[in-house]
Scaffold this active site. Structure first.
Site, PDB file in Angstrom:
ATOM      1  N   LYS A  78       0.997  -1.047   0.290  1.00 46.20           N
ATOM      2  CA  LYS A  78      -0.202  -0.317  -0.183  1.00 46.20           C
ATOM      3  C   LYS A  78       1.209   1.230   0.180  1.00 46.20           C
ATOM      4  CE  LYS A  78      -3.905   2.234   2.337  1.00 46.20           C
ATOM      5  NZ  LYS A  78      -4.710   1.902   3.937  1.00 46.20           N
ATOM      6  N   SER A 160      -9.697   1.878   3.957  1.00 49.57           N
ATOM      7  CA  SER A 160      -8.601   2.996   2.716  1.00 49.57           C
ATOM      8  C   SER A 160      -7.042   2.205   1.941  1.00 49.57           C
ATOM      9  CB  SER A 160      -7.515   4.050   3.947  1.00 49.57           C
ATOM     10  OG  SER A 160      -6.392   3.012   4.516  1.00 49.57           O
ATOM     11  N   SER A 184      -9.703  -0.293   7.670  1.00 51.16           N
ATOM     12  CA  SER A 184      -9.290  -0.106   6.530  1.00 51.16           C
ATOM     13  C   SER A 184      -7.873  -1.687   5.800  1.00 51.16           C
ATOM     14  CB  SER A 184      -7.955   1.002   6.124  1.00 51.16           C
ATOM     15  OG  SER A 184      -8.641   1.937   7.050  1.00 51.16           O
TER      16      SER A 184
END
Length: 491
Positions: A78, A160, A184
């Site tokens: 990420k 997220s 997330s």
């Protein structure tokens, strides 16, 4: 074709000489070219670096010297984690527009998890998208645009860690690293039909420290519980830069590690014999869509057939969202502060609006929120004296339209309003696992959340593995998948 293999299947094929890390990497890179235009899961791909790493892995297997059980497995990171030589822009123009932001020399450090992935020999395919500074439960920003759900590109993958989830679901890499400050990794896992674990806080070291403080966790995202467990074993490496990290042994008592716990959970007819399970369809304060509650309820009934003693009971907590907002938006304001007083005018418009609603918190407000958090943690610790595991839906709804922070016509503009079952466990720092448990009538994935007491991470994995084995394949192949043409849904 390696794209449909799990991480453990790939590694086993490498050891047997039947599969090649280079072939696997090339197939993923080709598939990204073919399908990522529809879902926008990646913000950075370096083909040359990926293939160099894959060749090194293949040479190690030829010598019989793999670095770990996951050596050579395609992995994504990420775009929140520092990665040496690769920009970490966190979905923000505030970082992307800085002089030298694209210069590899500007990024000399690896985060602890990035180092662990490299030391294990995993082949990093690229970095995945995030909303700006990972601040909300969907994935879009003004830098990389809207990330979409492989099951239906008109829908959000959640966030997220939405790029990470979309990549795993679409077959673009078997392993993904995400972050979880309020759900997330679990929210997009539920929306995309994959597995994700938020471990007990501190089990996976974090550096630099998150502006969201001790709400923020790092976590693995994969297609199966066993892969998640094996990835956890890989990530449990000490790093002195995180002063709040706990020793790996805190969650690995007895023989074996996380993968051993997953194997225990999938062995025998009644692997959960005598386990005390509490099932709460709404935590006592939420509202769950009937189709989501139906699928989670069916899965809970399966737990009983595996030997668990299930009681439908709420944990006796109230919604801590007001306290969460204080902690969350105080952290978000701290993110923007170094960029100057005008920074808020150059960020995600919905972030700007949210900061307008939640701002000017005092030290007393912050301490009051911490007190709420401490009381919540104490209540959950007491609850787990009578219940080994708590089961809830991961999210009360399925995926909704991409490009919006909330479902169309929703009663609130806040992403927390549709994620009431995830952020409480960031506040308490408990381990929480999302596993697919079924689909809505429209064929959208539904996630079930397994919550354990702090440091009972291996038990959470064992329950998830048992449930996964009993349920079998419950989520169809996404419409956008690397192993087939975009949109054809072929396995």
């Amino acid at each position: 074709m390696t794209l449909s293999h799990t991480a453990l299947e790939l590694a086993d094929g490498y050891r047997r000489g039947e599969l090649s890390p280079v072939d696997a990497a090339e197939e993923v890179l080709t598939a990204i070219d073919r399908v990522d235009g529809e879902i926008n899961a990646f913000c950075h791909v370096d083909r040359d670096a990926t293939l160099t790493a894959a060749r090194s892995s293949e040479e190690r297997y030829h010598r019989g010297e793999p670095l770990s059980p996951l050596d050579g497995v395609p992995t994504t990171i990420k775009d929140i984690f520092y990665t040496r030589g690769v920009p970490t822009l966190r979905g923000s123009r505030l970082l992307a527009d800085k002089p030298g932001a694209s210069d590899p020399a500007s990024w000399p450090d690896d985060a602890p998890v990035t180092s662990a992935v490299g030391e294990a020999g995993c082949v990093v395919i690229g970095k995945t998208t995030t909303p700006e500074f990972a601040w909300k439960g969907v994935t879009d920003n003004t830098l990389t645009g809207i990330t979409r759900n492989p099951h239906d590109p008109g829908l959000t993958p959640g966030g997220s860690s939405g790029g990470a989830a979309a990549a795993v679901a679409a077959g673009l890499g078997q392993l993904a690293l995400g972050t979880d400050g309020g759900g997330s990794v679990r929210i997009p896992a539920a929306f995309c039909g994959i597995v994700a674990l938020k471990p007990t806080y501190g089990v996976i070291p974090m550096f630099p420290s998150s502006p969201f403080g001790t709400l923020a966790h790092a976590g693995p995202m994969t297609r199966t519980v066993a892969d998640t467990a094996a990835f956890m074993d890989t990530l449990l490496r000490p790093d002195p830069r995180d002063w709040s990290a706990v020793p790996a042994r805190a969650t690995t008592p007895g023989p074996g590690g996380y993968l051993a716990a997953a194997v225990d959970g999938s062995r025998g007819d009644r692997p959960l014999e005598g386990l005390r399970v509490a099932y709460s369809p709404d935590l006592g304060f939420g509202t769950t869509d009937p189709e989501v509650e139906r699928e989670v309820g069916r899965a809970v009934a399966v737990l009983e057939s595996l030997g668990a003693r299930v009681e439908t009971v709420d944990p006796g907590i109230t919604d801590p969202v007001d306290a969460f907002h204080v902690l969350w938006f105080a952290g978000l304001a701290a993110v923007l502060a170094p960029h100057g007083p005008g920074a808020v005018d150059h960020v995600d418009p919905s972030m700007r609006e949210a900061l307008g609603r939640y701002h000017d918190y005092s030290a007393a407000d912050y301490l009051d929120a911490v007190a709420v958090r401490m009381a919540l943690g104490a209540r959950m610790a007491d609850f787990h004296r009578a219940h080994d595991i708590l089961i809830t839906p991961t999210t009360p709804i399925a995926a909704f339209a991409a490009g919006s922070d909330v479902p169309p016509g929703w009663h609130s503009p806040d992403w927390t309003s549709w994620t009431p079952y995830t952020y409480p466990f960031n506040m308490t720092q408990q381990p929480a696992l999302s596993v697919p448990c079924g689909t809505t009538d429209a064929g959208l994935p539904v996630g079930l959340q397994v919550v354990g007491a702090r440091f009972e991470d291996r038990l959470v994995i064992r329950v998830g593995a048992a449930l996964e084995a009993a349920l079998g394949q419950v989520v169809p192949t996404p419409r956008v998948h690397a192993a087939g043409r975009p949109g054809d849904g072929r396995p």
